[in-house]
Scaffold this motif. Structure first.
Motif, short mmCIF file in Angstrom:
data_model
loop_
_atom_site.label_atom_id
_atom_site.label_comp_id
_atom_site.label_asym_id
_atom_site.label_seq_id
_atom_site.Cartn_x
_atom_site.Cartn_y
_atom_site.Cartn_z
N ALA A 273 0.74 -1.26 0.05
CA ALA A 273 0.11 0.03 -0.05
C ALA A 273 0.95 1.26 0.10
O ALA A 273 0.68 2.13 0.84
CB ALA A 273 -0.82 0.21 1.07
N ALA A 274 1.86 1.03 -1.00
CA ALA A 274 2.82 2.25 -0.93
C ALA A 274 2.69 3.39 -1.90
O ALA A 274 3.70 3.95 -2.44
CB ALA A 274 4.23 1.63 -1.23
N GLY A 275 1.43 3.54 -2.46
CA GLY A 275 0.99 4.56 -3.16
C GLY A 275 1.88 4.49 -4.41
O GLY A 275 1.98 3.50 -5.18
N PRO A 276 2.42 5.74 -4.77
CA PRO A 276 3.12 5.84 -6.16
C PRO A 276 4.33 4.95 -6.34
O PRO A 276 4.97 4.67 -7.18
CB PRO A 276 3.28 7.21 -6.43
CG PRO A 276 3.22 7.84 -5.27
CD PRO A 276 2.33 6.91 -4.37
N TRP A 277 5.01 4.57 -5.14
CA TRP A 277 6.04 3.74 -4.93
C TRP A 277 5.68 2.16 -5.02
O TRP A 277 6.63 1.69 -4.88
CB TRP A 277 6.84 3.96 -3.70
CG TRP A 277 7.19 5.75 -3.72
CD1 TRP A 277 8.45 6.13 -4.36
CD2 TRP A 277 6.60 6.69 -3.31
NE1 TRP A 277 8.43 7.48 -4.31
CE2 TRP A 277 7.37 7.96 -3.63
CE3 TRP A 277 5.39 6.94 -2.59
CZ2 TRP A 277 6.91 9.18 -3.07
CZ3 TRP A 277 4.90 8.39 -2.30
CH2 TRP A 277 5.64 9.35 -2.68
N SER A 278 4.46 1.95 -5.07
CA SER A 278 4.09 0.46 -5.03
C SER A 278 4.60 -0.02 -6.25
O SER A 278 4.95 -1.58 -5.95
CB SER A 278 2.44 0.42 -5.06
OG SER A 278 1.76 1.01 -3.92
N GLY A 279 4.85 0.50 -7.54
CA GLY A 279 5.38 -0.27 -8.19
C GLY A 279 6.80 -0.78 -8.00
O GLY A 279 7.36 -1.97 -8.59
N GLN A 280 7.50 -0.04 -7.22
CA GLN A 280 8.94 -0.13 -6.78
C GLN A 280 9.09 -1.21 -5.89
O GLN A 280 9.75 -2.29 -6.06
CB GLN A 280 9.55 0.93 -6.54
CG GLN A 280 9.76 2.27 -7.33
CD GLN A 280 10.40 3.36 -6.63
OE1 GLN A 280 10.33 3.83 -5.64
NE2 GLN A 280 10.79 4.24 -7.61
N VAL A 281 8.10 -1.02 -4.96
CA VAL A 281 7.93 -2.11 -4.05
C VAL A 281 7.71 -3.72 -4.62
O VAL A 281 8.20 -4.62 -4.19
CB VAL A 281 7.03 -1.97 -2.83
CG1 VAL A 281 6.90 -3.14 -1.69
CG2 VAL A 281 7.53 -0.50 -2.08
N ALA A 282 6.65 -3.72 -5.48
CA ALA A 282 6.41 -5.11 -5.95
C ALA A 282 7.26 -5.50 -6.88
O ALA A 282 7.73 -6.73 -6.82
CB ALA A 282 4.95 -4.89 -6.83
N ASN A 283 8.26 -4.62 -7.47
CA ASN A 283 9.48 -5.35 -8.25
C ASN A 283 10.39 -5.66 -7.22
O ASN A 283 10.95 -6.77 -7.52
CB ASN A 283 10.14 -3.85 -8.87
CG ASN A 283 9.91 -3.94 -10.35
OD1 ASN A 283 9.40 -4.97 -10.80
ND2 ASN A 283 10.13 -2.82 -10.91
N LEU A 284 10.55 -5.37 -5.86
CA LEU A 284 11.65 -5.79 -5.05
C LEU A 284 10.99 -7.03 -4.57
O LEU A 284 11.80 -8.08 -4.30
CB LEU A 284 11.48 -4.84 -3.88
CG LEU A 284 12.67 -3.47 -4.03
CD1 LEU A 284 12.43 -2.72 -2.76
CD2 LEU A 284 14.09 -4.21 -4.21
N LEU A 285 9.97 -7.31 -4.75
CA LEU A 285 9.13 -8.44 -3.89
C LEU A 285 8.94 -9.43 -5.26
O LEU A 285 8.71 -10.79 -5.02
CB LEU A 285 7.83 -8.29 -3.47
CG LEU A 285 7.81 -7.41 -2.39
CD1 LEU A 285 6.22 -7.28 -1.65
CD2 LEU A 285 8.69 -8.04 -1.15
N GLY A 286 9.24 -9.24 -6.59
CA GLY A 286 9.31 -10.12 -7.67
C GLY A 286 8.24 -10.12 -8.75
O GLY A 286 8.14 -11.23 -9.39
N VAL A 287 7.27 -9.27 -8.61
CA VAL A 287 6.33 -8.92 -9.58
C VAL A 287 6.39 -7.58 -10.12
O VAL A 287 6.78 -6.54 -9.62
CB VAL A 287 4.99 -9.28 -9.03
CG1 VAL A 287 4.66 -10.73 -8.57
CG2 VAL A 287 4.31 -8.41 -8.15
#
Length: 394
Positions: A207-221
């Motif tokens: 639930a990281a707002g506009p940074w959610s894509g970066q977090v998802a990338n770190l997690l593998g998707v």
């Protein structure tokens, strides 16, 4: 059902989800690389809008959210007591004005479609508009009044939701970035790595707002969340002269546009402190936070067209923020079908404050195996409209 959840992001979406889950008895840990309300939730107007949404799934979510705010505000006030600042909930209503003949037709057509979807939208003439807002300028070709629109102070609302979550047992770890995922032998996500070590849970909610894509990338998707920049002006304090959220009809088109170039429209409203907030702009410039003088100039000029008296009012400051833009204009709410254990609550763009409580209810019910009060499938990561965007072509 696994009874513990890590939430990545301490903005209003993360705070609302933390509160809803904690109240339901789930063990919640919220982590954020910054602080509570330190990102998008502190760089916006606090809109709780129905008026800018046409018939469709986002409107359904907004209409449900609108039913939650009043009693949630009352609950927060009771839980947190008089020493906690007011969230400044103001069901002021919205007034949308077409300042040109060419803009009048689309505004009235848009409102007619909304009425068919259950929105309270009153078409009024220029005289009625000026009874609502005596300082409106002469350029009023058409107007629609929306009594369901409201506003909160977004930073305080976020802090209040998180404080309530803490009272129900949630733990909050600020200044704690995600470094990577923890998977089990079957590939399910069972936690995240943080600077102090490992943090494990049955589910991880991004639930990281506009940074959610970066977090998802770190997690593998790959998740196609992009930042969309918005700018605001704040005037010095004055006597109360603007009584509703007032904006020109161009705002609706800017909200729904895919254009990455600068778009501006006039959104003007007073705050409880006596200042006037003047927006808004939308522009895709990545995470570049440079001052956008061109955007601010356009915003100011359009605001003066709505309220000419603003030409003589001093601007105290300006600020900008990033909104989480999704290519199909819908938030992602629910489990990611590509990775068991990974969940999303993001992509609300400029509507996250208003949609936060409804998003939290959907997340809570889906995680607990309860049928939500509205259909959650339109917001799923597996929806057809999002499928073409889930392959990383960068």
């Amino acid at each position: 059902m696994t009874n513990n959840v890590i939430i990545v992001g301490a903005g209003i979406i993360g705070a609302a989800c933390a509160r809803a889950l904690a109240v339901a008895g789930v063990e919640v840990t919220v982590i954020d690389r910054g602080t509570v309300a330190g990102g998008t939730s502190a760089a916006c107007e606090g809109n709780l809008l129905i008026s800018d949404k046409g018939p469709g799934h986002e409107l359904v979510l907004a209409q449900y959210a609108s039913t939650l705010w009043k009693h949630t505000v009352a609950e927060l006030a009771e839980q947190l007591g008089d020493t906690f600042p007011s969230v400044e909930y103001d069901p002021k209503g919205g007034l949308v004005v077409a300042t040109t003949v060419t803009g009048a037709g689309p505004l009235l057509s848009f409102a007619a479609g909304q009425r068919g979807a259950g929105v309270d939208a009153w078409t009024i003439d220029a005289d009625e508009a000026r009874r609502l807002e005596p300082d409106l300028g002469p350029a009023v070709e058409a107007a629609v009044y929306y009594p369901e629109d409201a506003q909160v102070q977004p930073t305080i609302a976020t802090e209040a939701l998180m404080a309530s979550a803490r009272l129900h047992g949630a733990r909050v770890l600020e200044n704690t970035p995600v470094l990577g995922p923890i998977h089990d032998s079957a590939g399910a996500l069972v936690g995240v790595r943080i600077p102090s070590g490992e943090l494990r849970a049955g589910r991880v909610l991004v639930a990281a707002g506009p940074w959610s894509g970066q977090v998802a990338n770190l997690l593998g998707v790959y998740l196609p969340v992009r930042p969309r920049r918005g700018e605001l002006l704040v005037t010095t304090r004055m006597r109360h002269r603007i009584f509703h959220k007032v904006y020109d009809a161009d705002y609706v088109g800017a909200v729904g546009s895919d254009d990455g170039a600068l778009q501006t429209s006039s959104v003007v409203e007073s705050t409880a402190s006596g200042t006037v907030l003047i927006g808004s702009s939308r522009q895709q410039v990545g995470f570049d936070s440079s001052l956008r003088v061109d955007a601010l100039s356009e915003i100011a000029a359009k605001a003066i067209r709505l309220f000419p008296f603003l030409a003589d009012v001093a601007v105290m400051r300006s600020y900008g923020g990033f909104r989480p833009f999704m290519p199909d204009h819908l938030p992602v709410i629910g489990e990611d079908p590509r990775m068991p254990g990974l969940w999303h609550a993001t992509g609300h763009e400029g509507a996250g404050i208003g949609l936060s409580l409804a998003t939290a209810v959907l997340i809570r019910d889906l995680m607990l195996g309860i049928i939500p009060p509205i259909d959650a499938s339109p917001y799923s990561a597996s929806r057809a409209s999002l499928a073409p965007h889930l392959v990383d072509v960068a």
